[in-house]
Design a protein around this motif. Structure first.
Motif, PDB file in Angstrom:
ATOM      1  N   THR A 102       0.716  -1.234   0.142  1.00 35.84           N
ATOM      2  CA  THR A 102       0.005  -0.112  -0.169  1.00 35.84           C
ATOM      3  C   THR A 102       0.741   1.266  -0.394  1.00 35.84           C
ATOM      4  O   THR A 102       0.337   2.482   0.183  1.00 35.84           O
ATOM      5  CB  THR A 102      -0.927  -0.153   1.150  1.00 35.84           C
ATOM      6  OG1 THR A 102      -0.075  -0.007   1.968  1.00 35.84           O
ATOM      7  CG2 THR A 102      -1.893  -1.188   0.895  1.00 35.84           C
ATOM      8  N   ARG A 103       1.985   1.394  -0.222  1.00 33.28           N
ATOM      9  CA  ARG A 103       3.138   1.862  -0.162  1.00 33.28           C
ATOM     10  C   ARG A 103       2.868   3.314  -0.439  1.00 33.28           C
ATOM     11  O   ARG A 103       2.773   4.297  -0.449  1.00 33.28           O
ATOM     12  CB  ARG A 103       4.687   2.288  -0.460  1.00 33.28           C
ATOM     13  CG  ARG A 103       5.355   2.038   0.618  1.00 33.28           C
ATOM     14  CD  ARG A 103       6.539   1.536  -0.804  1.00 33.28           C
ATOM     15  NE  ARG A 103       6.725  -0.052  -0.908  1.00 33.28           N
ATOM     16  CZ  ARG A 103       7.810  -0.645  -1.214  1.00 33.28           C
ATOM     17  NH1 ARG A 103       8.475  -0.156  -1.467  1.00 33.28           N
ATOM     18  NH2 ARG A 103       7.398  -1.644  -1.652  1.00 33.28           N
ATOM     19  N   SER A 104       1.670   2.950  -2.531  1.00 32.50           N
ATOM     20  CA  SER A 104       1.099   4.595  -2.852  1.00 32.50           C
ATOM     21  C   SER A 104       0.054   3.986  -2.792  1.00 32.50           C
ATOM     22  O   SER A 104      -0.867   5.210  -4.230  1.00 32.50           O
ATOM     23  CB  SER A 104       2.084   3.940  -4.628  1.00 32.50           C
ATOM     24  OG  SER A 104       1.336   3.113  -5.267  1.00 32.50           O
TER      25      SER A 104
END
Length: 155
Positions: A102-104
Motif C-alpha cells: 500500500t506504499r502508493s
C-alpha cells in the motif's frame, strides 16, 4: 488526518483483516466485524500464505452465536476486491506485506498485535481457552476502534 477526524471517527466502508495464513485470527476478526459493523460495510480477510481451516475457530465462534460459514483460507491474490479503506494486520508478517503493498495507495494500515493460539499446549480446554482469548481480544478491539456509536452516544 485532521484533528476533527480523530475525535469524530467514521466507520470504514471496507475493511480487510490480514494474518499469516487466514486460518484463525483474520477469519475470526472478519466474522466478529461483520456482526458488529453496520450492514453494507464490506469486510474480508486474507493471509500472507496458504493455510488450513482451523476447527477451534468454529468452536469459539459458535459459543457466541457466530460462524465463519464456508470460509476457506485464502491469500491476498485470491481476494475479489483489492481496495479497502482500512487494512488491519494481526501478525508482523502481514503488517510488513500490507505496508509494502500500500506504499502508493491512500489506505490506512493498522497493526493490532494478536497472539497465535496454536502455540497453546495442554488439555483441549486449555487450548480452546487460548482461542477464546484471541476471540475476545479481537472483539474488544473491533468494538473500541471500528464501531462508531450514533451521535450523542458513547462507544
Amino acid at each position: 488526518m485532521t484533528g476533527t477526524a480523530m475525535h469524530q471517527p467514521t466507520t470504514p466502508r471496507s475493511v480487510l483483516f490480514m494474518c499469516g495464513m487466514n486460518a484463525i485470527r483474520s477469519p475470526m476478526a472478519e466474522a466478529l466485524a461483520k456482526a458488529a459493523l453496520p450492514a453494507g460495510t464490506y469486510v474480508a480477510s486474507a493471509g500472507v500464505r496458504h493455510g488450513e481451516r482451523d476447527p477451534f475457530v468454529d468452536v469459539v465462534l459458535d459459543e457466541i452465536g457466530l460462524s465463519v460459514g464456508r470460509h476457506q483460507p485464502r491469500t491476498l491474490d485470491e481476494l475479489e476486491d483489492d481496495y479497502f479503506d482500512l487494512i488491519v494486520t494481526l501478525a508482523p508478517e502481514a503488517h510488513h506485506l500490507a505496508l509494502d503493498l500500500t506504499r502508493s495507495m491512500a489506505v490506512d494500515v493498522v497493526y493490532w498485535p494478536t497472539p497465535d493460539p496454536t502455540v497453546a499446549t495442554g488439555t483441549r480446554e486449555q487450548i480452546v481457552d487460548a482461542y477464546r482469548a484471541v476471540r475476545d481480544h479481537l472483539a474488544t478491539l473491533i468494538n473500541r476502534r471500528l464501531v462508531v456509536a450514533p451521535a450523542g452516544e458513547k462507544a
